[in-house]
Design a protein around this motif. Structure first.
Motif, PDB file in Angstrom:
ATOM      1  N   ARG A  94       0.812  -1.232   0.000  1.00 25.75           N
ATOM      2  CA  ARG A  94       0.000   0.000   0.000  1.00 25.75           C
ATOM      3  C   ARG A  94       0.843   1.279   0.000  1.00 25.75           C
ATOM      4  N   ASN A 149      -5.056  -2.285  12.355  1.00 17.01           N
ATOM      5  CA  ASN A 149      -5.492  -2.021  10.978  1.00 17.01           C
ATOM      6  C   ASN A 149      -6.983  -1.708  11.008  1.00 17.01           C
ATOM      7  N   ASN A 150      -7.536  -1.369   9.870  1.00 22.27           N
ATOM      8  CA  ASN A 150      -8.933  -0.956   9.876  1.00 22.27           C
ATOM      9  C   ASN A 150      -9.878  -2.122  10.148  1.00 22.27           C
ATOM     10  N   ALA A 151      -9.486  -3.333   9.737  1.00 25.40           N
ATOM     11  CA  ALA A 151     -10.311  -4.499  10.049  1.00 25.40           C
ATOM     12  C   ALA A 151     -10.449  -4.608  11.571  1.00 25.40           C
ATOM     13  N   ILE A 177     -13.199  -7.180   1.010  1.00 26.24           N
ATOM     14  CA  ILE A 177     -11.996  -6.478   0.569  1.00 26.24           C
ATOM     15  C   ILE A 177     -10.836  -7.453   0.498  1.00 26.24           C
ATOM     16  N   PHE A 181     -11.145  -9.964   3.987  1.00 28.18           N
ATOM     17  CA  PHE A 181     -11.994  -9.139   4.855  1.00 28.18           C
ATOM     18  C   PHE A 181     -13.395  -9.142   4.276  1.00 28.18           C
ATOM     19  N   HIS A 223     -18.339   2.019   3.466  1.00 33.53           N
ATOM     20  CA  HIS A 223     -18.005   2.635   2.179  1.00 33.53           C
ATOM     21  C   HIS A 223     -17.817   1.516   1.154  1.00 33.53           C
ATOM     22  N   SER A 225     -15.927   0.167  -1.085  1.00 32.42           N
ATOM     23  CA  SER A 225     -14.536   0.482  -1.382  1.00 32.42           C
ATOM     24  C   SER A 225     -14.088   0.101  -2.775  1.00 32.42           C
ATOM     25  N   ASP A 261     -17.836   2.765   8.495  1.00 32.35           N
ATOM     26  CA  ASP A 261     -16.513   2.248   8.121  1.00 32.35           C
ATOM     27  C   ASP A 261     -16.163   2.838   6.769  1.00 32.35           C
ATOM     28  N   GLY A 263     -13.126   2.757   5.346  1.00 35.90           N
ATOM     29  CA  GLY A 263     -12.062   2.049   4.615  1.00 35.90           C
ATOM     30  C   GLY A 263     -10.941   3.009   4.291  1.00 35.90           C
ATOM     31  N   SER A 264     -11.092   3.707   3.165  1.00 38.37           N
ATOM     32  CA  SER A 264     -10.001   4.579   2.714  1.00 38.37           C
ATOM     33  C   SER A 264     -10.236   6.042   3.056  1.00 38.37           C
ATOM     34  N   SER A 295      -8.494   3.373   7.384  1.00 39.96           N
ATOM     35  CA  SER A 295      -7.151   2.776   7.361  1.00 39.96           C
ATOM     36  C   SER A 295      -6.065   3.840   7.406  1.00 39.96           C
ATOM     37  N   ASP A 297      -3.063   3.232   5.998  1.00 34.71           N
ATOM     38  CA  ASP A 297      -2.188   3.066   4.831  1.00 34.71           C
ATOM     39  C   ASP A 297      -2.929   3.111   3.498  1.00 34.71           C
ATOM     40  N   LYS A 298      -4.145   3.628   3.508  1.00 36.13           N
ATOM     41  CA  LYS A 298      -4.821   3.849   2.228  1.00 36.13           C
ATOM     42  C   LYS A 298      -4.648   5.334   1.879  1.00 36.13           C
TER      43      LYS A 298
HETATM   44  C1  LIG Z   1      -9.763  -1.632   3.297  1.00 30.61           C
HETATM   45  C2  LIG Z   1     -11.049  -1.688   4.023  1.00 30.61           C
HETATM   46  C3  LIG Z   1     -11.145  -2.367   5.241  1.00 30.61           C
HETATM   47  C4  LIG Z   1      -9.981  -3.085   5.846  1.00 30.61           C
HETATM   48  O1  LIG Z   1      -8.986  -2.195   6.205  1.00 30.61           O
HETATM   49  P1  LIG Z   1      -7.488  -2.727   6.515  1.00 30.61           P
HETATM   50  O2  LIG Z   1      -6.741  -1.493   6.872  1.00 30.61           O
HETATM   51  O3  LIG Z   1      -7.025  -3.395   5.268  1.00 30.61           O
HETATM   52  O4  LIG Z   1      -7.600  -3.684   7.633  1.00 30.61           O
HETATM   53  C5  LIG Z   1     -12.357  -2.383   5.884  1.00 30.61           C
HETATM   54  N1  LIG Z   1     -13.441  -1.761   5.364  1.00 30.61           N
HETATM   55  C6  LIG Z   1     -13.387  -1.104   4.198  1.00 30.61           C
HETATM   56  C7  LIG Z   1     -14.624  -0.433   3.684  1.00 30.61           C
HETATM   57  C8  LIG Z   1     -12.187  -1.035   3.486  1.00 30.61           C
HETATM   58  O5  LIG Z   1     -12.118  -0.379   2.324  1.00 30.61           O
END
Ligand SMILES: *Cc1c(COP(=O)(O)O)cnc(C)c1O
Length: 462
Positions: A94, A149-151, A177, A181, A223, A225, A261, A263-264, A295, A297-298
């Motif tokens: 990423r 991380n976002n998860a 994802i 995920f 979102h 993603s 959520d 995500g990015s 996240s 790192d997005k």
């Molecule tokens: C990427 C993403 C995640 C997971 O995030 P990580 O940082 O990869 O753990 C969860 N929800 C959404 C909507 C995402 O886009």
């Protein structure tokens, strides 16, 4: 089978005693060398037994053993030239960290730090304090915390606020994802009961309203993603969802929470940089989300991390969940994240200081110029049979950002009279350092968006 050949194979001990391997002892221990010698001899023996070999020399055995030792010493994680055009490619780690974030990581790695030491009081501090203030300032949130991380951010938020209760989410937002995920699985593992509403393409406010029961704890929005829904669609916006939540909260009972959520999620409005708009964390909080997760790192352009921003009382409960200790960010992450967030304090220089944003805002002219230079170098280096041109193309952002919005680009296209595009792809990957391009129809493409110098995409051989 060739018994004579087998008899002539040296024993492992003989091999280890030979002077030829002496040099290896300066770079690794005896056990590593012994294992390489054992493996080499047993591999040769197997080849002789299967008649795959009619001769063998001590020199060759030594060379093969050294090869195994070197393979063992070579780092597995290596630099890869990312010429795929994807700025946030999950397979390639990423976001590339900024210079200041990389420096902060090195400092935290090579020294003891005040990670959990409050310098003013001399007492124990909180590691999240290094970033909470910045996150509050940059998003307007009452409070914030960080996990791995976002998860993990989604997981701990759900577990804290809704374990044993129902979480309502639209069928149109049950995203997957990167294969591992899947939102509905995370919701299940967090101890919540998933209640899907609406249809894959359309969800209406009354779908949520009808699904509410005394067991409902959360309205959840995700979102989309990595996909877009086109055609006959309807989605309930965040503001509407917040209104539904507020209207159905009973006095004396814990109010229905709305969690989004992203995500990015971004900390700045990317449309100000001429890019497609992505949800801005601060705007989502203003629209009424109680918690927003995203996240590190997005689009944020920092280290792998999960950021949780929102109501003070809810963040406090998340911090008190024993899972917070399980999912906490490590010291290198905290250091990189703090340095990354500081870059956002100077928005005027952000597109230079933050590599992801720099890559995303590269103009077609800049990409064209880099592609022309690379094409000239490649023409000279690759030789006969290769056809190298510069073509119009598009870069995908990746990392679950900007689905359906590719950025215009110019790329180097390479074909060969006899070689398939996939073989050219493999050939570039076999370079040291590996050069990762992409295959499109019958061409192998090199996108210069995230490549620092044109000569980086010219194979030098291994
Ligand atoms: C990427 C993403 C995640 C997971 O995030 P990580 O940082 O990869 O753990 C969860 N929800 C959404 C909507 C995402 O886009």
């Amino acid at each position: 089978m060739n018994d004579g050949l087998l008899r002539r194979l040296p024993s492992v001990d003989e091999l280890l005693r030979s002077d030829a391997l002496k040099e290896a002892y300066s770079s690794c221990s005896h056990a590593v060398i012994a294992e390489a010698a054992r493996e080499t001899i047993s591999a040769i023996r197997a080849e002789i037994n299967s008649n795959g070999r009619s001769e063998v020399s001590l020199q060759e055995i030594i060379a093969l053993t050294e090869g195994r030792i070197n393979a063992c010493l070579r780092p597995s994680v290596q630099r890869v030239i990312n010429a795929t055009g994807a700025v946030l490619h999950t397979n390639m780690g990423r976001a590339v960290l900024s210079r200041s974030a990389a420096d902060a990581v090195a400092l935290a790695a090579r020294n003891h730090t005040n990670l959990e030491l409050d310098i003013e009081t001399g007492e124990r501090g909180q590691r999240d304090n290094h970033v909470e203030g910045l996150l509050k300032r940059l998003t307007g949130a009452e409070a914030a915390c960080v996990v791995n991380n976002n998860a993990a951010a989604v997981f701990i938020t759900l577990n804290t606020l809704a374990a044993g209760k129902e979480v309502i989410i639209s069928r149109g937002e049950l995203v997957e994802i990167g294969g591992s995920f899947r939102l509905h699985e995370i919701i299940g593992k967090s101890g919540c009961v998933l209640k899907e509403v609406g249809a894959a393409n359309r969800t209406h406010p009354h779908d949520y309203a009808q699904a509410l029961t005394p067991q409902t704890a959360l309205l959840f929005k995700a979102h989309k993603s990595n996909f877009t829904v086109a055609g006959f669609t309807a989605e309930v916006g965040l503001k509407e969802l917040v209104a539904i939540g507020r209207a159905s909260s009973l006095p004396g009972v814990e109010p229905l929470r709305v969690v989004e959520d992203l995500g990015s999620g971004s900390l700045v409005d990317l449309s100000a940089y001429g890019l497609p708009k992505e949800p801005v964390v601060g705007e989502r909080l203003l629209a009424g989300a109680d918690i927003v997760t995203f996240s590190g790192d997005k689009l944020l352009g920092g280290p792998q991390a999960g950021l949780i921003c929102g109501k003070k009382e809810l963040i406090k409960r998340i911090n008190e969940n024993p899972l917070k200790r399980v999912l906490r960010a490590d010291k290198l992450t905290i250091a990189a994240l703090e340095a990354t967030l500081r870059l956002y304090l100077n928005k005027a220089t952000l597109s230079e200081t933050l590599p992801s944003l720099k890559y995303m805002t590269r103009t077609v002219d800049e990409l064209d110029m880099a592609a022309q230079k690379a094409a000239a170098l490649l023409k000279a280096a690759l030789g006969d049979g290769f056809i190298v041109t510069v073509e119009d193309s598009e870069s995908v952002i990746g990392g679950g950002s900007m689905p359906g919005h590719n950025l215009p680009a110019k790329v180097v296209a390479i074909t060969h009279e006899e070689m398939s595009a996939t073989r050219i792809y493999r050939m570039f990957l076999a370079n040291d350092p590996p050069i990762a391009g992409r295959v499109n129809n019958d061409s192998f493409l090199l996108d210069m968006r995230t490549v620092e110098r044109p000569e980086d995409v010219v194979p030098s051989g291994r």
